[in-house]
Design an enzyme around this catalytic site. Sequence first.
Site, PDB file in Angstrom:
ATOM      1  CD  GLU A   1      62.004  16.655  71.988  1.00 40.90           C
ATOM      2  OE1 GLU A   1      60.819  16.520  72.739  1.00 40.90           O
ATOM      3  OE2 GLU A   1      62.077  16.213  71.174  1.00 40.90           O
TER       4      GLU A   1
ATOM      5  CE  LYS B   1      63.012  13.825  73.909  1.00 41.82           C
ATOM      6  NZ  LYS B   1      62.054  12.925  74.323  1.00 41.82           N
TER       7      LYS B   1
HETATM    8  P1  13P Z   1      62.921  10.275  69.137  1.00 41.57           P
HETATM    9  O1  13P Z   1      64.012   9.819  70.151  1.00 41.57           O
HETATM   10  O2  13P Z   1      62.659   9.314  68.231  1.00 41.57           O
HETATM   11  O3  13P Z   1      63.601  11.311  68.210  1.00 41.57           O
HETATM   12  O4  13P Z   1      61.953  10.959  69.779  1.00 41.57           O
HETATM   13  C1  13P Z   1      62.150  11.701  71.161  1.00 41.57           C
HETATM   14  C2  13P Z   1      61.099  12.598  70.980  1.00 41.57           C
HETATM   15  O5  13P Z   1      60.444  12.867  72.251  1.00 41.57           O
HETATM   16  C3  13P Z   1      60.693  13.477  69.980  1.00 41.57           C
HETATM   17  O6  13P Z   1      59.803  14.454  70.227  1.00 41.57           O
END
Ligand code: 13P
Length: 333
Positions: free
Chosen positions: A181, A223
């Site tokens: 991510e 992600k």
């Molecule tokens: P949000 O969709 O609220 O941005 O959170 C996703 C997430 O896992 C942030 O680390």
Amino acid sequence: MSTDTIQRPIGEIARTMVSGGRGILAADESVSTMNSRLEGAGVPPTVEQRRAYRAMLVTTPGLSAWISGIILSEDIFTASTGDGKPFPVACVEAGMLAGIKVDTGAKALAGAPDETVTEGLDGLRERLESYAAAGASFTKWRAVIKIGDGLPTPRAIAANAQALARYAALVQEAGLVPIVEPEVLMTGEHSLDRCAAVTETTLRSIFDELTAQGVALEGMVLKPNMVVPGDRCATSSSPAEVASATIRTLRRTVPVAVPGIAFLSGGQGVEMATTHLAEMNGLGPHPWELSFSFGRALVDLALKAWRGEPGLAGDGQQALAERARANAQARAA
Ligand code: 13P
């Protein structure tokens, strides 16, 4: 917990996470983030309320129709739902894979004022063994990239890309799927084009590092942020503009060996995140599954409806189910 669930090869787990029209619920807020969200909803920020809130989410009836897996924070992963069931077991019994956020947060990066590098590699191999034994199928690590005057620096991108890749390699070695991510933050005055350029540079650097560290692209889930203008940008962009900028950026940078891309919501409005997801899927077919791994865009309304009242858990669950269903439908657009 069936050993079959734990030991499935990572490629199959990754495909399960992103296919079937389902998405991933991010319920892995750190203790301090969770506390401020609870306080914002008028709920006392206690250990018990943090646990009760996640138990309400995980036990939502029928959630597995739209959700393939749930990311938990470490404090919750090792706790139990109200009936004494460990959270990962409750997820699996409800038809969803259990995941855990394994980074220890974004910390100030030396020599780069206002920028961070995400930490958590020390001791990770040993921690992963215990998470796998407790029923985790996948993990998450979030890198944070800030856009601003002269930001991001190449140093911040390189440090975060390398940490993400070393994390992903360790996770696959443990037989688990890494969610990779990199979040380019929405905070700022920057334009859609600037977000696109920074996201492209960041993703390119990350895939270079993943390759250098020997990560199997077939056994991971990306992600990323959607490509959107900054929250203080003077010009707004239409869903069609966001969708085409995001898809163009991903097509330039994400190898087709990656089975799926599951977006974070990043502070977009609840409805807007769903609209963007539908718009992007409407531009398909794409070489990867285009899914969601939202936190706020899935749970904000549920938290408001629940308000920490045991008697309102059903209302909270209904609100979560409604957003999960809407986002699963957006995937079919
Ligand atoms: P949000 O969709 O609220 O941005 O959170 C996703 C997430 O896992 C942030 O680390």
